[in-house]
Every structure is written in C-alpha cells, then in structure tokens.
Motif scaffolding. Sequence first.
Motif, short mmCIF file in Angstrom:
data_model
loop_
_atom_site.label_atom_id
_atom_site.label_comp_id
_atom_site.label_asym_id
_atom_site.label_seq_id
_atom_site.Cartn_x
_atom_site.Cartn_y
_atom_site.Cartn_z
N ALA A 272 62.18 -10.02 40.41
CA ALA A 272 61.27 -10.02 41.56
C ALA A 272 60.70 -11.43 41.76
CB ALA A 272 60.13 -9.03 41.33
N PRO A 273 60.57 -11.87 43.02
CA PRO A 273 60.00 -13.19 43.26
C PRO A 273 58.48 -13.19 43.07
CG PRO A 273 60.58 -12.15 45.34
CD PRO A 273 61.03 -11.23 44.25
N VAL A 274 57.99 -14.21 42.40
CA VAL A 274 56.56 -14.45 42.24
C VAL A 274 56.29 -15.82 42.84
CG1 VAL A 274 54.65 -14.75 40.61
CG2 VAL A 274 56.43 -13.05 40.16
N VAL A 275 55.39 -15.86 43.83
CA VAL A 275 55.14 -17.10 44.56
C VAL A 275 53.81 -17.72 44.11
CG1 VAL A 275 54.95 -18.17 46.84
CG2 VAL A 275 56.36 -16.11 46.54
N HIS A 276 53.92 -18.93 43.56
CA HIS A 276 52.75 -19.71 43.18
C HIS A 276 52.45 -20.64 44.35
CE1 HIS A 276 52.96 -18.65 38.82
NE2 HIS A 276 54.18 -18.32 39.21
N VAL A 277 51.29 -20.46 44.98
CA VAL A 277 50.94 -21.17 46.20
C VAL A 277 49.91 -22.26 45.89
CG1 VAL A 277 49.87 -20.91 48.48
CG2 VAL A 277 51.47 -19.18 47.65
N TYR A 278 50.16 -23.44 46.46
CA TYR A 278 49.26 -24.58 46.28
C TYR A 278 48.90 -25.16 47.64
CZ TYR A 278 51.08 -24.34 41.54
OH TYR A 278 51.46 -23.91 40.29
N GLU A 279 47.65 -25.64 47.75
CA GLU A 279 47.19 -26.35 48.94
C GLU A 279 46.71 -27.72 48.53
OE1 GLU A 279 44.49 -24.55 51.73
OE2 GLU A 279 45.20 -22.54 51.19
N LEU A 280 46.95 -28.68 49.39
CA LEU A 280 46.52 -30.04 49.11
C LEU A 280 45.01 -30.16 49.24
CD1 LEU A 280 47.52 -32.91 48.44
CD2 LEU A 280 47.56 -33.34 50.90
N ASP A 281 44.38 -30.67 48.19
CA ASP A 281 42.96 -31.01 48.22
C ASP A 281 42.90 -32.48 48.61
OD1 ASP A 281 40.12 -30.76 47.72
OD2 ASP A 281 40.50 -31.91 45.88
N GLU A 282 42.59 -32.75 49.87
CA GLU A 282 42.67 -34.12 50.38
C GLU A 282 41.80 -35.12 49.64
OE1 GLU A 282 42.97 -34.70 54.56
OE2 GLU A 282 44.12 -32.84 54.81
N PRO A 283 40.55 -34.78 49.25
CA PRO A 283 39.75 -35.79 48.54
C PRO A 283 40.39 -36.27 47.23
CG PRO A 283 38.33 -34.03 49.32
CD PRO A 283 39.75 -33.59 49.56
N THR A 284 41.08 -35.38 46.52
CA THR A 284 41.68 -35.77 45.24
C THR A 284 43.15 -36.16 45.39
OG1 THR A 284 42.37 -33.52 44.66
CG2 THR A 284 40.15 -34.23 43.97
N GLY A 285 43.79 -35.75 46.49
CA GLY A 285 45.21 -36.01 46.67
C GLY A 285 46.09 -35.19 45.75
N TYR B 236 47.28 -31.01 44.40
CA TYR B 236 47.33 -29.62 44.82
C TYR B 236 46.33 -28.79 44.03
CZ TYR B 236 51.60 -30.24 47.57
OH TYR B 236 52.52 -30.62 48.51
N ALA B 237 45.70 -27.86 44.73
CA ALA B 237 44.83 -26.86 44.10
C ALA B 237 45.55 -25.52 44.20
CB ALA B 237 43.49 -26.79 44.82
N PRO B 238 45.55 -24.73 43.13
CA PRO B 238 46.17 -23.40 43.20
C PRO B 238 45.45 -22.55 44.25
CG PRO B 238 45.69 -23.99 40.92
CD PRO B 238 45.02 -25.01 41.79
N ALA B 239 46.24 -21.87 45.09
CA ALA B 239 45.68 -21.02 46.14
C ALA B 239 46.07 -19.56 45.95
CB ALA B 239 46.12 -21.52 47.52
N GLY B 240 46.73 -19.25 44.84
CA GLY B 240 47.06 -17.86 44.55
C GLY B 240 48.45 -17.69 43.97
N ILE B 241 48.62 -16.56 43.29
CA ILE B 241 49.91 -16.14 42.76
C ILE B 241 50.19 -14.78 43.39
CG2 ILE B 241 51.24 -15.53 40.71
CD1 ILE B 241 49.36 -17.40 39.11
N PHE B 242 51.32 -14.66 44.06
CA PHE B 242 51.60 -13.47 44.86
C PHE B 242 52.82 -12.73 44.34
CE2 PHE B 242 49.20 -16.38 47.38
CZ PHE B 242 48.32 -15.59 48.09
N ARG B 243 52.62 -11.41 44.17
CA ARG B 243 53.68 -10.48 43.79
C ARG B 243 53.66 -9.34 44.81
NH1 ARG B 243 51.24 -12.22 39.13
NH2 ARG B 243 52.62 -12.92 37.44
N GLY B 244 54.83 -8.85 45.16
CA GLY B 244 54.90 -7.71 46.08
C GLY B 244 54.74 -8.11 47.53
N THR B 245 53.59 -8.67 47.88
CA THR B 245 53.35 -9.13 49.26
C THR B 245 52.66 -10.48 49.22
OG1 THR B 245 51.22 -8.01 49.41
CG2 THR B 245 53.13 -6.80 50.22
#
Length: 193
Positions: free
Chosen positions: A147-160, A162-171
């Motif tokens: 099963a795919p597990v998606v680790h999502v990251y978003e750029l935190d511009e002040p630090t340059g 990525y900050a973790p934005a969630g780990i998704f399973r199922g949906t």
Amino acid sequence: MTALPDWMRPPREEGWFAEDLDRLPEAPRHTELIDGALVFMMSPQRWWHGHLVTMLTVALMEQAPSDVSVGREMTIKLDERNRPEPDLLLTTAAYDGDRTWFSPDEVRLVIEVVSPESAHRDRTVKLRKYAEAGIPHYWCIEDEDGAPVVHVYELDEPTGAYAPAGIFRGTLKRPVPFEISLDLDKLTPPRTK
C-alpha cells in the motif's frame, strides 16, 4: 574489467554540469545529475512502482487546474551541478514538446516513489535539494506491505527547509498546491495470494 565508454568520462575536471545531460544520447534512461555526478537507475523497476506512478499521474491530471500540468520522467535543473529526475512533478510551465528540463520556479510539487536503490537519495538528498531550490511541495511515497504511504512536506520559506505536513494512508486530501483528493488504495492493484 572493461574500460569505461568515452561518454561516461566527465568533460572537465569539475565533473558534469546540468547542460551536459542533453549531450549524452548514450546515457541510460533516467540518468540524473547529483552534485556533478551522473546517477543511473541500474536496477529493474518494480511493477508496483510503475503502476503507482501511472495511476497517480492519471489521478492528478484529472484534478489539476488548467494552468497546471503533470510531468513524468523530466529533470529539474536545480543549479549547474544538480538535475534530478523525479517520478512526477506538477508544473505551471507552458507546454513545449522539445524541452528536457524545468526550472525550480516552474515546479509546484515533486513526487518521488521510493525504490530500494533510491531510498537514501529520495528521503534525504533530494528532500534537502528540492527545498533549497525553493520547490514548495514534496511528496515521498513508500511501499508499506503493497500500500502507498505518502509523506508530505511543505516548504517553510523563512528556513528554506521542508516541514512535515502529514503522513497519509488510505486517503490523501490536501488544499495545496491545489485541491487534491486521492483514494490511495485505488492506486495499486489488490495483492493476490
């Protein structure tokens, strides 16, 4: 031992530069440039990986707004010595059938589907390099018992970084880079015993 073919020898003492990739027709498909070194995908790709990338491509194409395109197997010229090739990317660049790479400012999301041979690069090296280049979103997809597990990251511009934005399973439901809703279980075929 056989000698290296001439095309594998760096054209200069400093190694390879991003524009050199376009002049290497003998190089294997999926050749990347990381820190001035050529990186080849040498192991066979797993069916799971290819199927997931195809299904994810279709799902994202169906949901993308008209000004966003899904790119597959295209490199991103991060700087003169780095030109990685993610599995998928979302771009706002106008279509040009002859182009071979995108610049970071044209890319909204990079997606890497982790393979055993790419795990370190996908989880650490590319995570850092895509963030340093200013790409706003990064997904790293792992295989968890088929099963795919998606680790999502978003750029935190002040630090340059990525900050973790969630780990998704199922949906997976995300409001950025546009409204995305995915049934992750439908991206891979059910396992048969």
